[in-house]
Motif scaffolding. Structure first.
Motif, PDB file in Angstrom:
ATOM      1  N   SER A   1      -2.245 -10.528  -1.141  1.00 58.03           N
ATOM      2  CA  SER A   1      -1.203  -9.841  -1.617  1.00 58.03           C
ATOM      3  C   SER A   1      -1.467  -9.229  -3.162  1.00 58.03           C
ATOM      4  O   SER A   1      -2.535  -9.748  -3.885  1.00 58.03           O
TER       5      SER A   1
ATOM      6  N   THR B   1       3.269  -2.009   0.560  1.00 60.72           N
ATOM      7  CA  THR B   1       3.659  -1.645   1.434  1.00 60.72           C
ATOM      8  C   THR B   1       2.638  -1.333   2.655  1.00 60.72           C
ATOM      9  O   THR B   1       2.432  -0.994   3.321  1.00 60.72           O
TER      10      THR B   1
ATOM     11  N   SER C   1      -1.915  -0.999   2.934  1.00 59.53           N
ATOM     12  CA  SER C   1      -3.213  -2.231   3.181  1.00 59.53           C
ATOM     13  C   SER C   1      -4.101  -1.552   1.644  1.00 59.53           C
ATOM     14  O   SER C   1      -4.473  -1.253   1.802  1.00 59.53           O
ATOM     15  N   ARG C   2      -4.333  -2.997   0.959  1.00 62.20           N
ATOM     16  CA  ARG C   2      -5.203  -3.065   0.294  1.00 62.20           C
ATOM     17  C   ARG C   2      -6.170  -1.990   0.691  1.00 62.20           C
ATOM     18  O   ARG C   2      -7.246  -1.838  -0.442  1.00 62.20           O
TER      19      ARG C   2
ATOM     20  N   HIS D   1      -6.819  -0.452   2.710  1.00 62.07           N
ATOM     21  CA  HIS D   1      -7.671   1.501   2.594  1.00 62.07           C
ATOM     22  C   HIS D   1      -6.633   1.658   1.199  1.00 62.07           C
ATOM     23  O   HIS D   1      -7.373   2.970   0.582  1.00 62.07           O
TER      24      HIS D   1
END
Ligand SMILES: Cc1ncc(COP(=O)(O)O)c(C=O)c1O
Length: 470
Positions: free
Chosen positions: A146, A343, A345-346, A348
């Motif tokens: 995260s 919210t 994606s890392r 992206h």
């Protein structure tokens, strides 16, 4: 093993992947490719058809994204079961909420003037693919965990730089919160600003935000517009303390809010202790006059919340949008809402960061401005040539859509249905109005981002026939 044989023509303006995608979609819709049929692998199909694997991959990805095909890990791609009743059902009352759903287009549609579409053939696939892979190297394994709740800092730094240079937004990366789409932002903002406030929106306005506000249970007022945008006297008379506006390109009517109205709006916010949500969804694409900086850039009292998105300027499926919070709201966010996780994606986020940091983003924007300007000019020339003064064109200064008021005594739904009969999809404008406030001459919305110039030509010629404009 299924073999697929299709004639693809590299001389056509339509790219090969779209030809392949349309062919496969047609085969599925018409039942020649049945549910659970396994599709050939990328490698096999590309060898068989003599095209690149990338072309096959892009066509397959589009079919997966639209739900025609499902991917089963380690097994391959399979035709999905299609619910035939999701195909468009004609309804008279276009303002019903159901009509907001995007149904797959009927197979007979040749030209789709959808306003949410972009020029897919201009998307820099190979660069994006390379940067996506680069984000997946082991040295970047921290990206699998995260990240920061506001979005990763390197991307926020890039966004802040871009916003300053291109949109005149003045902010620190700390003020930026990345999130998955404008509706998510609106939902979040009702929590941050408080549900006890009264909210105002332009009427007509962005239906998706309107529904998101309503679903939060807040009191929402529709404020009508004049030629400069939201009517200040109506806003002043209302009890609203939050106003959601689209000053760079009013959605859907297309006017650009002049500086005088912007100053009035800011004055209202200062005097009434209110906030303005500025939705700058396609402000990068302006075709006449000098660029108009954002409202946020004029605000010195921390009254404007700026909303931006990569949906129009890059790709809508990325689901990367962002908001810039003014300092008083930022501390409220940090104190009260830091529990909410990011919210987007890392992976992206990292790909987009690399794309911006390496200069591809500004090149892409430059290119898209030229592309869309050219498409709009082709569209307007053809409209003048074929329809003359039987139509009025509205909102040509910026963005990726125009409105067309057609003076042939057809109703909005007749215009849409007649167009559909000749294979052209145009869109209603009544859905953007509050119930029972749509009283204008019939108008349809025409998006030109996703159509090629030859499709524009074809589409307008067909509309001339459908609407009997000679
Ligand atoms: C007025 C308006 N705001 C925002 C958006 C972008 O929404 P999102 O960021 O959810 O893709 C659009 C896209 O069509 C729009 O028309």
């Amino acid at each position: 093993m299924l073999e697929i044989t299709v004639t693809l023509d590299s001389h056509l303006e339509e790219p090969l992947y779209l030809q392949l995608y349309s062919f496969l979609k047609k085969e599925m819709v018409e039942g020649r490719l049945t549910p659970d049929t396994k599709l050939p692998s990328k490698r096999k199909l590309s060898t068989h058809l003599g095209i690149s694997q990338t072309t096959v991959e892009t066509a397959y990805q589009q079919l997966i994204a639209e739900g025609y095909v499902k991917s089963e890990p380690r097994k391959g791609l399979f035709v999905n079961k299609l619910e035939m009743d999701i195909f468009p059902i004609k309804k008279e009352h276009v303002a019903a909420r159901d009509n907001f759903q995007q149904s797959p287009l009927p197979n007979s549609i040749i030209v789709d003037f959808g306003h949410g579409n972009i020029a897919l053939n201009e998307f820099p696939f190979s660069i994006w693919r390379k940067l996506t892979i680069q984000s997946l190297y082991e040295e970047e394994s921290h990206l699998l965990l995260s990240g920061h709740r506001q979005g990763d800092l390197p991307l926020r730094v890039e966004i802040a730089k871009y916003l300053y240079q291109s949109r005149g937004v003045r902010c620190e990366p700390d003020q930026i919160i990345i999130g998955a789409g404008t509706q998510y932002m609106v939902t979040f903002l009702t929590m941050l600003l408080g549900r006890e406030r009264v909210y105002a929106m332009e009427n007509p306005g962005f239906h998706r935000s309107r529904e998101a506000f309503r679903d939060q249970g807040v009191k929402l007022l529709g404020i009508s517009l004049d030629q400069d945008g939201i009517k200040m006297e109506d806003l002043r008379e209302s009890e609203a303390t939050v106003a959601y506006v689209t000053p760079s390109h009013q959605f859907p009517l297309g006017m650009v809010m002049p500086i005088s109205r912007r100053m009035e709006l800011l004055k209202w916010a200062n005097e009434t202790d209110s906030f303005i949500i500025e939705d700058d969804y396609d402000g990068e694409f302006r075709y006449t006059g000098r660029p108009i900086p954002s409202l946020q850039g004029l605000d010195h009292q921390g009254r404007v919340i700026y909303l931006g998105t990569f949906s129009k300027s890059l790709i809508p499926s990325l689901r990367i949008s962002f908001m810039v919070l003014p300092p008083p709201l930022l501390s409220r966010y940090q104190n009260r809402f830091s529990i909410y996780k990011q919210t987007v994606s890392r992976l992206h986020q990292q790909t987009l960061y690399l794309f911006m940091n390496e200069g591809h983003w500004s090149r892409h924007l430059q290119k898209m401005r030229t592309t869309y300007r050219r498409k709009q000019s082709t569209l307007l020339t053809l409209i003048t040539e074929k329809f003359g003064n039987q139509v009025t064109v509205i909102g040509v200064d910026s963005g990726l859509h125009i409105l067309l008021e057609v003076h042939n005594s057809m109703t909005e739904s007749e215009l849409i249905n007649h167009a559909e009969k000749v294979g052209v999809k145009v869109y209603p404008t009544s859905v953007y109005y509050d119930v029972n406030t749509y009283s204008l001459n019939p108008m349809v919305l025409i998006g030109y981002g996703g159509v090629t110039e030859s499709e524009i030509h074809n589409g307008i010629t067909l509309l001339q026939k459908a609407w009997e404009l000679f």
